[in-house]
Enzyme design. Structure first.
Site, PDB file in Angstrom:
ATOM      1  N   ASP A  31       0.889  -1.277  -0.005  1.00  0.00           N
ATOM      2  CA  ASP A  31      -0.076   0.011  -0.021  1.00  0.00           C
ATOM      3  C   ASP A  31       0.899   1.248  -0.047  1.00  0.00           C
ATOM      4  O   ASP A  31       1.229   1.548   0.661  1.00  0.00           O
ATOM      5  CB  ASP A  31      -0.871   0.078   1.046  1.00  0.00           C
ATOM      6  CG  ASP A  31      -1.756   1.354   1.349  1.00  0.00           C
ATOM      7  OD1 ASP A  31      -2.845   1.226   0.375  1.00  0.00           O
ATOM      8  OD2 ASP A  31      -1.505   1.894   1.960  1.00  0.00           O
ATOM      9  N   TYR A  36       3.435   9.793   0.498  1.00  0.00           N
ATOM     10  CA  TYR A  36       4.359   9.044   1.168  1.00  0.00           C
ATOM     11  C   TYR A  36       5.794   9.433   1.309  1.00  0.00           C
ATOM     12  O   TYR A  36       6.445   9.376   0.164  1.00  0.00           O
ATOM     13  CB  TYR A  36       4.228   7.532   1.361  1.00  0.00           C
ATOM     14  CG  TYR A  36       2.786   7.112   1.784  1.00  0.00           C
ATOM     15  CD1 TYR A  36       1.688   7.924   2.404  1.00  0.00           C
ATOM     16  CD2 TYR A  36       2.299   5.649   1.687  1.00  0.00           C
ATOM     17  CE1 TYR A  36       0.515   7.657   2.683  1.00  0.00           C
ATOM     18  CE2 TYR A  36       1.178   5.299   1.971  1.00  0.00           C
ATOM     19  CZ  TYR A  36       0.286   6.060   2.680  1.00  0.00           C
ATOM     20  OH  TYR A  36      -1.030   5.693   3.090  1.00  0.00           O
ATOM     21  N   LYS A  79      -1.446  23.511   1.446  1.00  0.00           N
ATOM     22  CA  LYS A  79      -1.816  21.932   1.353  1.00  0.00           C
ATOM     23  C   LYS A  79      -3.238  21.976   0.753  1.00  0.00           C
ATOM     24  O   LYS A  79      -4.113  22.711   1.432  1.00  0.00           O
ATOM     25  CB  LYS A  79      -1.826  21.504   2.622  1.00  0.00           C
ATOM     26  CG  LYS A  79      -2.256  19.941   2.332  1.00  0.00           C
ATOM     27  CD  LYS A  79      -1.923  19.043   3.941  1.00  0.00           C
ATOM     28  CE  LYS A  79      -2.386  17.637   3.675  1.00  0.00           C
ATOM     29  NZ  LYS A  79      -2.054  17.207   5.135  1.00  0.00           N
ATOM     30  N   HIS A 110      -7.172   9.779  -2.456  1.00  0.00           N
ATOM     31  CA  HIS A 110      -6.634   9.753  -0.976  1.00  0.00           C
ATOM     32  C   HIS A 110      -7.493  10.296   0.017  1.00  0.00           C
ATOM     33  O   HIS A 110      -7.773   9.829   0.890  1.00  0.00           O
ATOM     34  CB  HIS A 110      -5.118  10.321  -0.960  1.00  0.00           C
ATOM     35  CG  HIS A 110      -4.344  10.025   0.027  1.00  0.00           C
ATOM     36  ND1 HIS A 110      -3.129   9.931   0.101  1.00  0.00           N
ATOM     37  CD2 HIS A 110      -4.672   9.273   1.282  1.00  0.00           C
ATOM     38  CE1 HIS A 110      -2.622   9.552   1.037  1.00  0.00           C
ATOM     39  NE2 HIS A 110      -3.872   8.940   1.751  1.00  0.00           N
ATOM     40  N   ARG A 111      -8.342  11.579  -0.443  1.00  0.00           N
ATOM     41  CA  ARG A 111      -9.094  12.298   0.462  1.00  0.00           C
ATOM     42  C   ARG A 111     -10.311  12.952  -0.296  1.00  0.00           C
ATOM     43  O   ARG A 111     -10.058  13.170  -1.403  1.00  0.00           O
ATOM     44  CB  ARG A 111      -8.411  13.548   1.260  1.00  0.00           C
ATOM     45  CG  ARG A 111      -7.256  12.843   1.863  1.00  0.00           C
ATOM     46  CD  ARG A 111      -7.748  12.677   3.226  1.00  0.00           C
ATOM     47  NE  ARG A 111      -6.875  12.116   4.179  1.00  0.00           N
ATOM     48  CZ  ARG A 111      -6.966  11.929   5.600  1.00  0.00           C
ATOM     49  NH1 ARG A 111      -8.130  12.134   6.017  1.00  0.00           N
ATOM     50  NH2 ARG A 111      -6.079  11.544   6.369  1.00  0.00           N
ATOM     51  N   SER A 192      -4.304   2.420   9.764  1.00  0.00           N
ATOM     52  CA  SER A 192      -3.827   2.589  11.227  1.00  0.00           C
ATOM     53  C   SER A 192      -4.815   1.481  12.154  1.00  0.00           C
ATOM     54  O   SER A 192      -5.162   2.056  13.258  1.00  0.00           O
ATOM     55  CB  SER A 192      -4.088   3.974  11.668  1.00  0.00           C
ATOM     56  OG  SER A 192      -3.614   4.448  12.628  1.00  0.00           O
ATOM     57  N   LEU A 194      -3.782  -0.409  14.211  1.00  0.00           N
ATOM     58  CA  LEU A 194      -3.233  -0.260  15.884  1.00  0.00           C
ATOM     59  C   LEU A 194      -3.451   1.023  16.274  1.00  0.00           C
ATOM     60  O   LEU A 194      -2.641   1.167  17.376  1.00  0.00           O
ATOM     61  CB  LEU A 194      -1.854  -0.816  15.743  1.00  0.00           C
ATOM     62  CG  LEU A 194      -1.520  -2.375  15.435  1.00  0.00           C
ATOM     63  CD1 LEU A 194      -0.475  -2.771  15.517  1.00  0.00           C
ATOM     64  CD2 LEU A 194      -2.821  -3.603  16.267  1.00  0.00           C
ATOM     65  N   GLY A 196      -2.164   3.698  15.567  1.00  0.00           N
ATOM     66  CA  GLY A 196      -0.808   4.311  15.674  1.00  0.00           C
ATOM     67  C   GLY A 196       0.101   4.059  16.848  1.00  0.00           C
ATOM     68  O   GLY A 196       0.834   4.951  17.220  1.00  0.00           O
ATOM     69  N   ASN A 244       8.536  -0.517   9.898  1.00  0.00           N
ATOM     70  CA  ASN A 244       9.667  -0.819   9.316  1.00  0.00           C
ATOM     71  C   ASN A 244      10.499  -1.797  10.136  1.00  0.00           C
ATOM     72  O   ASN A 244      11.554  -2.130   9.863  1.00  0.00           O
ATOM     73  CB  ASN A 244      10.569   0.578   9.364  1.00  0.00           C
ATOM     74  CG  ASN A 244      10.332   1.410   8.233  1.00  0.00           C
ATOM     75  OD1 ASN A 244      10.237   1.067   7.137  1.00  0.00           O
ATOM     76  ND2 ASN A 244       9.963   2.581   8.353  1.00  0.00           N
TER      77      ASN A 244
END
Length: 278
Positions: A31, A36, A79, A110-111, A192, A194, A196, A244
């Site tokens: 993903d 990113y 943004k 994405h949004r 997300s 978990l 974060g 990671n």
């Protein structure tokens, strides 16, 4: 792949090791998003894929429409979101080039863009599929009405909505987001899952204790139980895991070892709500 370019080691060999650790568990979907790593993560993946046959073993998801004043959009004044045909098509071309691939398996908007012209956006997405640059399209963070608006102007069927879902972000189970997709047989992607890492903070001590207890009974850690809580839902939720840490990557599939009964699911839900269900 959100933090792929944040790792201390972004060498092609190390990234390939992460991908191979996923493949060993049957995890084949990677993903991505253009934004990113400040628009750098796709290139990190592309360098890892170059000269290998890994591309044949994975599905690549990426996203577009967020324009932030960093990286290749450093000259942006603010943004914002851009769902114009020109921006979507340019973003796809950038993604294909950076990842060194010929087709994106799944492209997500994405949004939600408050300035979206659904006819223009829908036609652009249909056109990318017709051109063979994209296999399927979907959305991310859309509400049901955003989905319906875009879908109304498309020939292709939207494949998924990637929304935030976890034990600490459970509104989707009661506000109609999950039910809307479940009714249509569309598997939600859960970002997300978990929370974060907040699931394991001191403020969530009771939840962590409960997750640990269930995990011990199944021989897995607390994070696997939190993911199993999502997998238990009949909407066929697809958790999007991100780390990671190679050791953690190698245990992502542990969630499949956990079979939550209804009462255990609701016990965790009750802890998430902070009170028993009405």
């Amino acid at each position: 792949m959100w933090r792929l370019s944040d790792d201390a080691d972004t060498s092609p060999a190390h990234v390939r090791t992460k991908i191979e650790a996923c493949l060993e568990q049957g995890i084949t979907t990677m993903d991505q998003a253009d934004i990113y790593g400040d628009y750098a993560a796709e290139e990190v993946l592309g360098r890892a894929l170059a000269g290998t046959d890994l591309r044949e073993s994975i599905e690549i998801v990426t996203k577009c429409d967020i324009v932030a004043p960093v990286g290749r959009h450093a000259d942006a004044k603010v943004k914002h979101y851009d769902t114009s045909a020109a921006h979507i098509e340019a973003s796809v071309d950038h993604s294909l080039r950076l990842m060194g691939i010929e087709r994106i398996d799944l492209l997500l908007i994405h949004r939600p863009d408050p300035l979206m012209d659904h006819h223009e956006t829908g036609a652009a997405l249909d056109g990318l599929i017709a051109a063979g640059k994209v296999g399927h399209v979907g959305v991310s963070n859309f509400r049901p009405w955003d989905w319906s608006l875009l879908q109304s102007a498309m020939n292709a069927t939207l494949a998924t909505n990637q929304i935030e879902l976890s034990l600490l972000a459970h509104a989707g189970f009661s506000n109609g987001d999950v039910a809307f997709l479940q009714e249509r047989g569309v598997p939600p992607m859960a970002w997300s899952p978990l929370a974060g890492g907040s699931l394991f903070a001191e403020s969530s001590a009771r939840m962590r204790t409960a997750l640990d207890e269930v995990g011990q009974a199944h021989g897995v850690d607390a994070s696997a139980v939190a993911i199993a809580w999502l997998l238990r839902h009949p909407a066929n939720i697809l958790p999007v895991m991100g780390t990671n840490n190679l050791d953690r990557i190698r245990t992502l599939a542990d969630a499949e070892k956990v079979d939550l009964d209804r009462q255990t699911w609701f016990h965790l839900y009750e802890l998430a709500l902070g009170h028993e269900v009405p």
